[in-house]
Design a protein around this motif. Structure first.
Motif, PDB file in Angstrom:
ATOM      1  N   ILE A   1       0.871  -1.167   0.000  1.00  0.00           N
ATOM      2  CA  ILE A   1       0.000   0.000   0.000  1.00  0.00           C
ATOM      3  C   ILE A   1       0.914   1.225   0.000  1.00  0.00           C
ATOM      4  O   ILE A   1       1.591   1.497   0.986  1.00  0.00           O
ATOM      5  N   GLY A   2       0.961   1.922  -1.131  1.00  0.00           N
ATOM      6  CA  GLY A   2       1.854   3.068  -1.289  1.00  0.00           C
ATOM      7  C   GLY A   2       3.057   2.695  -2.134  1.00  0.00           C
ATOM      8  O   GLY A   2       4.112   2.389  -1.600  1.00  0.00           O
TER       9      GLY A   2
ATOM     10  N   ALA B   1       8.840  -9.250  -5.650  1.00  0.00           N
ATOM     11  CA  ALA B   1       8.380  -9.880  -6.895  1.00  0.00           C
ATOM     12  C   ALA B   1       9.536 -10.627  -7.558  1.00  0.00           C
ATOM     13  O   ALA B   1       9.354 -11.733  -8.080  1.00  0.00           O
ATOM     14  N   GLY B   2      10.727 -10.042  -7.524  1.00  0.00           N
ATOM     15  CA  GLY B   2      11.893 -10.696  -8.092  1.00  0.00           C
ATOM     16  C   GLY B   2      12.266 -11.979  -7.374  1.00  0.00           C
ATOM     17  O   GLY B   2      12.862 -12.886  -7.962  1.00  0.00           O
ATOM     18  N   ALA B   3      11.903 -12.062  -6.103  1.00  0.00           N
ATOM     19  CA  ALA B   3      12.165 -13.262  -5.314  1.00  0.00           C
ATOM     20  C   ALA B   3      11.082 -14.321  -5.500  1.00  0.00           C
ATOM     21  O   ALA B   3      11.121 -15.372  -4.872  1.00  0.00           O
ATOM     22  N   GLY B   4      10.088 -14.012  -6.359  1.00  0.00           N
ATOM     23  CA  GLY B   4       9.062 -14.996  -6.680  1.00  0.00           C
ATOM     24  C   GLY B   4       7.739 -14.834  -5.956  1.00  0.00           C
ATOM     25  O   GLY B   4       6.831 -15.644  -6.132  1.00  0.00           O
ATOM     26  N   HIS B   5       7.604 -13.788  -5.147  1.00  0.00           N
ATOM     27  CA  HIS B   5       6.337 -13.558  -4.449  1.00  0.00           C
ATOM     28  C   HIS B   5       5.350 -12.849  -5.366  1.00  0.00           C
ATOM     29  O   HIS B   5       5.735 -12.128  -6.273  1.00  0.00           O
ATOM     30  N   ASP B   6       4.067 -13.070  -5.135  1.00  0.00           N
ATOM     31  CA  ASP B   6       3.013 -12.348  -5.848  1.00  0.00           C
ATOM     32  C   ASP B   6       2.805 -11.021  -5.123  1.00  0.00           C
ATOM     33  O   ASP B   6       2.444 -11.013  -3.946  1.00  0.00           O
ATOM     34  N   VAL B   7       3.057  -9.929  -5.806  1.00  0.00           N
ATOM     35  CA  VAL B   7       2.977  -8.599  -5.212  1.00  0.00           C
ATOM     36  C   VAL B   7       1.831  -7.825  -5.853  1.00  0.00           C
ATOM     37  O   VAL B   7       1.701  -7.807  -7.077  1.00  0.00           O
ATOM     38  N   VAL B   8       1.022  -7.195  -5.012  1.00  0.00           N
ATOM     39  CA  VAL B   8      -0.084  -6.369  -5.489  1.00  0.00           C
ATOM     40  C   VAL B   8       0.152  -4.948  -4.992  1.00  0.00           C
ATOM     41  O   VAL B   8       0.227  -4.714  -3.786  1.00  0.00           O
ATOM     42  N   PHE B   9       0.313  -4.014  -5.933  1.00  0.00           N
ATOM     43  CA  PHE B   9       0.497  -2.607  -5.594  1.00  0.00           C
ATOM     44  C   PHE B   9      -0.847  -1.923  -5.480  1.00  0.00           C
ATOM     45  O   PHE B   9      -1.750  -2.170  -6.268  1.00  0.00           O
ATOM     46  N   SER B  10      -0.955  -1.017  -4.502  1.00  0.00           N
ATOM     47  CA  SER B  10      -2.215  -0.325  -4.283  1.00  0.00           C
ATOM     48  C   SER B  10      -1.959   0.974  -3.540  1.00  0.00           C
ATOM     49  O   SER B  10      -0.863   1.211  -3.042  1.00  0.00           O
ATOM     50  N   GLY B  11      -2.991   1.782  -3.447  1.00  0.00           N
ATOM     51  CA  GLY B  11      -2.956   2.940  -2.576  1.00  0.00           C
ATOM     52  C   GLY B  11      -2.495   4.233  -3.204  1.00  0.00           C
ATOM     53  O   GLY B  11      -2.307   5.210  -2.509  1.00  0.00           O
ATOM     54  N   SER B  12      -2.318   4.288  -4.495  1.00  0.00           N
ATOM     55  CA  SER B  12      -1.937   5.536  -5.138  1.00  0.00           C
ATOM     56  C   SER B  12      -3.174   6.199  -5.702  1.00  0.00           C
ATOM     57  O   SER B  12      -4.077   5.530  -6.188  1.00  0.00           O
ATOM     58  N   ARG B  13      -3.199   7.515  -5.650  1.00  0.00           N
ATOM     59  CA  ARG B  13      -4.309   8.238  -6.278  1.00  0.00           C
ATOM     60  C   ARG B  13      -4.129   8.304  -7.788  1.00  0.00           C
ATOM     61  O   ARG B  13      -5.004   8.768  -8.500  1.00  0.00           O
ATOM     62  N   ASN B  14      -2.977   7.841  -8.251  1.00  0.00           N
ATOM     63  CA  ASN B  14      -2.639   7.901  -9.664  1.00  0.00           C
ATOM     64  C   ASN B  14      -2.546   6.483 -10.228  1.00  0.00           C
ATOM     65  O   ASN B  14      -1.561   5.782  -9.985  1.00  0.00           O
TER      66      ASN B  14
ATOM     67  N   ALA C   1       4.589   0.875 -11.396  1.00  0.00           N
ATOM     68  CA  ALA C   1       5.243   0.096 -10.345  1.00  0.00           C
ATOM     69  C   ALA C   1       5.129  -1.400 -10.637  1.00  0.00           C
ATOM     70  O   ALA C   1       6.095  -2.154 -10.497  1.00  0.00           O
ATOM     71  N   ALA C   2       3.945  -1.836 -11.057  1.00  0.00           N
ATOM     72  CA  ALA C   2       3.745  -3.251 -11.376  1.00  0.00           C
ATOM     73  C   ALA C   2       4.541  -3.660 -12.604  1.00  0.00           C
ATOM     74  O   ALA C   2       5.133  -4.746 -12.640  1.00  0.00           O
ATOM     75  N   GLU C   3       4.604  -2.790 -13.596  1.00  0.00           N
ATOM     76  CA  GLU C   3       5.355  -3.094 -14.815  1.00  0.00           C
ATOM     77  C   GLU C   3       6.844  -3.248 -14.513  1.00  0.00           C
ATOM     78  O   GLU C   3       7.488  -4.190 -14.976  1.00  0.00           O
TER      79      GLU C   3
ATOM     80  N   THR D   1      -1.883  -4.841  -9.851  1.00  0.00           N
ATOM     81  CA  THR D   1      -2.461  -3.723  -9.106  1.00  0.00           C
ATOM     82  C   THR D   1      -3.881  -4.074  -8.674  1.00  0.00           C
ATOM     83  O   THR D   1      -4.528  -4.931  -9.276  1.00  0.00           O
ATOM     84  N   ALA D   2      -4.348  -3.401  -7.650  1.00  0.00           N
ATOM     85  CA  ALA D   2      -5.724  -3.582  -7.171  1.00  0.00           C
ATOM     86  C   ALA D   2      -6.070  -2.425  -6.249  1.00  0.00           C
ATOM     87  O   ALA D   2      -5.184  -1.711  -5.768  1.00  0.00           O
ATOM     88  N   ALA D   3      -7.339  -2.257  -5.983  1.00  0.00           N
ATOM     89  CA  ALA D   3      -7.782  -1.284  -4.988  1.00  0.00           C
ATOM     90  C   ALA D   3      -7.296  -1.749  -3.613  1.00  0.00           C
ATOM     91  O   ALA D   3      -7.168  -2.951  -3.360  1.00  0.00           O
ATOM     92  N   ALA D   4      -7.018  -0.810  -2.730  1.00  0.00           N
ATOM     93  CA  ALA D   4      -6.447  -1.143  -1.422  1.00  0.00           C
ATOM     94  C   ALA D   4      -7.259  -2.189  -0.650  1.00  0.00           C
ATOM     95  O   ALA D   4      -6.676  -3.150  -0.133  1.00  0.00           O
ATOM     96  N   PRO D   5      -8.583  -2.066  -0.553  1.00  0.00           N
ATOM     97  CA  PRO D   5      -9.325  -3.083   0.209  1.00  0.00           C
ATOM     98  C   PRO D   5      -9.183  -4.486  -0.390  1.00  0.00           C
ATOM     99  O   PRO D   5      -9.050  -5.470   0.343  1.00  0.00           O
ATOM    100  N   ASP D   6      -9.185  -4.569  -1.715  1.00  0.00           N
ATOM    101  CA  ASP D   6      -9.051  -5.872  -2.372  1.00  0.00           C
ATOM    102  C   ASP D   6      -7.647  -6.433  -2.188  1.00  0.00           C
ATOM    103  O   ASP D   6      -7.468  -7.621  -1.928  1.00  0.00           O
ATOM    104  N   ALA D   7      -6.648  -5.581  -2.348  1.00  0.00           N
ATOM    105  CA  ALA D   7      -5.264  -6.030  -2.191  1.00  0.00           C
ATOM    106  C   ALA D   7      -5.029  -6.565  -0.786  1.00  0.00           C
ATOM    107  O   ALA D   7      -4.451  -7.638  -0.603  1.00  0.00           O
ATOM    108  N   ALA D   8      -5.495  -5.838   0.222  1.00  0.00           N
ATOM    109  CA  ALA D   8      -5.289  -6.257   1.612  1.00  0.00           C
ATOM    110  C   ALA D   8      -6.073  -7.524   1.945  1.00  0.00           C
ATOM    111  O   ALA D   8      -5.566  -8.399   2.645  1.00  0.00           O
ATOM    112  N   ALA D   9      -7.281  -7.638   1.430  1.00  0.00           N
ATOM    113  CA  ALA D   9      -8.109  -8.803   1.744  1.00  0.00           C
ATOM    114  C   ALA D   9      -7.519 -10.095   1.185  1.00  0.00           C
ATOM    115  O   ALA D   9      -7.663 -11.156   1.789  1.00  0.00           O
TER     116      ALA D   9
END
Length: 72
Positions: free
Chosen positions: A6-7, A20-33, A40-42, A50-58
């Motif tokens: 988040i951020g 992500a480079g270590a093989g984990h699934d990473v979801v970026f969230s929390g930017s107004r842009n 960041a994901a690219e 990427t996902a909305a913050a509530p979805d990413a955290a859940a």
């Protein structure tokens, strides 16, 4: 492991790239842009998305709050 960042600016982007480079699934969230999130994901590679913050955290096993302290 599925990790929500988040951020994605500053430290959050770097942490996400490393995880992500270590093989984990990473979801970026929390930017107004949405373009900043997409960038960041690219840069992080195929394990990042990427996902909305509530979805990413859940869906995550770990949530990293990477926002400046004065904005927290």
């Amino acid at each position: 492991m599925r990790i929500a960042i988040i951020g994605p600016g500053g430290m959050g982007g770097g942490i996400g790239r490393l995880l992500a480079g270590a093989g984990h699934d990473v979801v970026f969230s929390g930017s107004r842009n949405p373009q900043k999130l997409a960038h960041a994901a690219e840069v992080a590679g195929p394990n990042a998305s990427t996902a909305a913050a509530p979805d990413a955290a859940a869906e995550a096993q770990v949530v990293v709050i990477a926002v400046p302290f004065d904005r927290y």
